[in-house]
Every structure is written in structure tokens, then in C-alpha cells.
Design a protein around this motif. Structure first.
Motif, short mmCIF file in Angstrom:
data_model
loop_
_atom_site.label_atom_id
_atom_site.label_comp_id
_atom_site.label_asym_id
_atom_site.label_seq_id
_atom_site.Cartn_x
_atom_site.Cartn_y
_atom_site.Cartn_z
N ARG A 1 -5.90 5.46 3.80
CA ARG A 1 -4.74 6.32 3.59
C ARG A 1 -5.21 7.76 3.51
O ARG A 1 -6.29 8.04 3.00
N SER A 2 -4.37 8.68 3.97
CA SER A 2 -4.71 10.10 3.97
C SER A 2 -3.54 10.92 3.45
O SER A 2 -2.65 11.31 4.22
N PRO A 3 -3.52 11.20 2.15
CA PRO A 3 -2.44 12.05 1.63
C PRO A 3 -2.62 13.50 2.08
O PRO A 3 -3.74 14.00 2.17
N ASN A 4 -1.52 14.14 2.37
CA ASN A 4 -1.52 15.55 2.76
C ASN A 4 -1.05 16.41 1.60
O ASN A 4 -0.14 16.02 0.88
N ARG B 1 -5.93 17.79 3.80
CA ARG B 1 -5.74 16.37 4.12
C ARG B 1 -6.91 15.62 3.50
O ARG B 1 -8.05 15.83 3.87
N MET B 2 -6.59 14.75 2.56
CA MET B 2 -7.61 14.00 1.83
C MET B 2 -7.69 12.60 2.42
O MET B 2 -6.73 11.84 2.38
N ARG B 3 -8.84 12.26 2.95
CA ARG B 3 -9.02 10.94 3.55
C ARG B 3 -9.67 10.00 2.53
O ARG B 3 -10.57 10.40 1.81
N GLY B 4 -9.18 8.76 2.50
CA GLY B 4 -9.73 7.81 1.56
C GLY B 4 -9.31 6.39 1.88
O GLY B 4 -8.65 6.13 2.88
N ARG B 5 -9.71 5.48 1.00
CA ARG B 5 -9.44 4.06 1.19
C ARG B 5 -8.94 3.45 -0.11
O ARG B 5 -9.51 3.66 -1.16
N ASN C 1 -2.27 8.05 -7.94
CA ASN C 1 -2.40 6.79 -7.24
C ASN C 1 -1.42 5.78 -7.84
O ASN C 1 -1.57 5.36 -8.98
N ALA C 2 -0.42 5.37 -7.07
CA ALA C 2 0.60 4.44 -7.55
C ALA C 2 0.31 3.00 -7.14
O ALA C 2 1.14 2.12 -7.33
N ASN C 3 -0.87 2.75 -6.60
CA ASN C 3 -1.22 1.42 -6.12
C ASN C 3 -1.82 0.55 -7.22
O ASN C 3 -2.32 1.07 -8.22
N PHE D 1 0.85 -1.19 0.00
CA PHE D 1 0.00 0.00 0.00
C PHE D 1 0.88 1.24 0.00
O PHE D 1 1.75 1.39 0.85
N ARG D 2 0.65 2.12 -0.96
CA ARG D 2 1.39 3.38 -1.05
C ARG D 2 0.41 4.53 -0.85
O ARG D 2 -0.70 4.48 -1.36
N THR D 3 0.84 5.56 -0.16
CA THR D 3 -0.02 6.73 0.04
C THR D 3 -0.05 7.54 -1.24
O THR D 3 1.00 7.91 -1.77
N PRO D 4 -1.26 7.83 -1.78
CA PRO D 4 -1.35 8.63 -3.00
C PRO D 4 -0.81 10.04 -2.78
O PRO D 4 -0.69 10.51 -1.64
N LYS D 5 -0.49 10.72 -3.87
CA LYS D 5 0.02 12.09 -3.79
C LYS D 5 -1.08 13.06 -4.24
O LYS D 5 -1.70 12.87 -5.28
#
Length: 193
Positions: free
Chosen positions: A170-173, A155-159, A80-82, A46-50
Motif C-alpha cells: 500500500r502507498s498512502p499519499n 508518497r509513502m510506500r510500504g507493506r 494504520n487502521a488495519n 486491507f485499508r490504506t494508511p493515512k
């Protein structure tokens, strides 16, 4: 003694056949372990999106010697690099001038597909009405210099869902600093961390 020769030879052939099958099973097991290890270290990670600001244009541009009022049209991206999609919730982006909030924009919930970048635009009204008298001298100095420092923060919250089975929040800032050149109405030195 004559019968033991062919029987001994048959036993030896069966033993060699069993050893060959056992060798194939061991090689297959090692191969499967290697594939599973490689799969879990690369694809299942799992990678945190940018979440970034890419560019912006300005409308209703009104800059006075001690105040400003404008509308920003910003292009944002979620990278999204996932190997699974990233579904994010409604998000608020705050715009700041020297740590004073001067505007906000809203991002509707959506989804960034796997291994892709989602681009979208947001609009926000930026105004200097919240800037107090203690910071008015800095504002007048920045406007007279022709460069207005701004910052976008969120801060973007997501799954993230990988293979419809594994899910992780994951929550990218977003923390983007930029300078607005007042004469040209263009962004300069856009840096996102």
C-alpha cells in the motif's frame, strides 16, 4: 407383529437421532460460514494508511520582502487502521510554494503497529532560492500580506502484513496545504487530503 413394534420404534429413534445430528452439523456449518464472512469483510480487509502533517514549528525564521529562509519542524503521523502492521520504506517529503519546490525532508523506514497511529518529527530547510523572477511578484505580494501558502507532498510506500500470512503493498499519499502566518510564525488552515 409384536416384534415389529419395538424394532420399528428403534428404527424411528435412530432416524430421529441421525436427523438431530444432521441438523446440528448444518447449524454449525451455517455459523462457520457467517463467522468466516464477517471475519473476511472486517478484519482481513486491507485499508490504506493515512499519512498527514499534524503541526509544525519554525526556527531560524528569516523573511525579507522578496525572500524567505527558515527551518520547519513538522510533526507527522501515519495512522494504520488495519489488523496488521504497516512497514514503510524511506520516504521523501517535498515542500512547495506555489508549485515550486522550496525544501525537502526525509522519513526513515519504520513500522506502524496494528490499529495505531505512529507520530514522528521531521526537519526541513525551506528557502526561496528556487523561485524564479516570474514568481517573485507573487512571493513579494504574499509576504506583504503576511500569509505564505505552503504545500507538503509525498508518497509513502510500504507493506501491510495481516496475521503474519497475508501481505499487501500500500502507498498512502500526503497532500497537505497550509498557510504560514508570518507575524505569529504559526500554521493556519492545515488541510490534508
Amino acid at each position: 407383529m409384536v416384534e415389529e413394534g419395538p424394532m420399528q420404534h428403534a428404527k424411528e429413534l435412530r432416524r430421529k437421532k441421525r436427523m438431530k445430528i444432521l441438523l446440528y452439523v448444518a447449524i454449525f456449518a451455517v455459523f462457520q460460514i457467517a463467522v468466516i464472512t464477517l471475519f473476511s469483510l472486517t478484519i482481513m480487509k486491507f485499508r490504506t494508511p493515512k499519512f498527514r502533517v499534524r503541526s509544525a514549528t519554525f526556527e531560524n525564521f528569516d523573511v525579507q520582502p522578496s525572500s524567505f529562509n527558515m527551518r520547519i519542524n513538522a510533526q507527522l503521523t501515519v495512522r494504520n487502521a488495519n489488523f496488521g502492521h504497516f512497514r514503510y520504506r524511506n520516504t521523501t517529503i517535498d515542500f512547495y510554494y506555489r508549485d515550486i519546490k522550496v525544501g525537502e525532508a526525509f522519513v526513515d523506514r519504520a513500522r506502524a503497529k496494528w490499529r495505531s497511529t505512529r507520530r514522528f518529527n521531521v526537519t526541513a530547510d525551506l528557502t526561496s532560492t528556487n523561485i524564479g523572477t516570474s514568481n517573485a511578484q507573487y512571493l513579494a505580494s504574499d509576504i506583504s500580506s503576511g500569509i505564505l501558502p505552503l504545500r507538503a507532498q509525498s508518497r509513502m510506500r510500504g507493506r501491510i502484513t495481516i496475521m503474519f500470512i497475508m501481505k499487501k503493498n500500500r502507498s498512502p499519499n500526503m497532500n497537505c496545504t497550509m498557510n504560514l502566518a508570518i507575524q505569529s510564525r504559526q500554521l493556519q488552515n492545515l488541510i490534508c487530503r
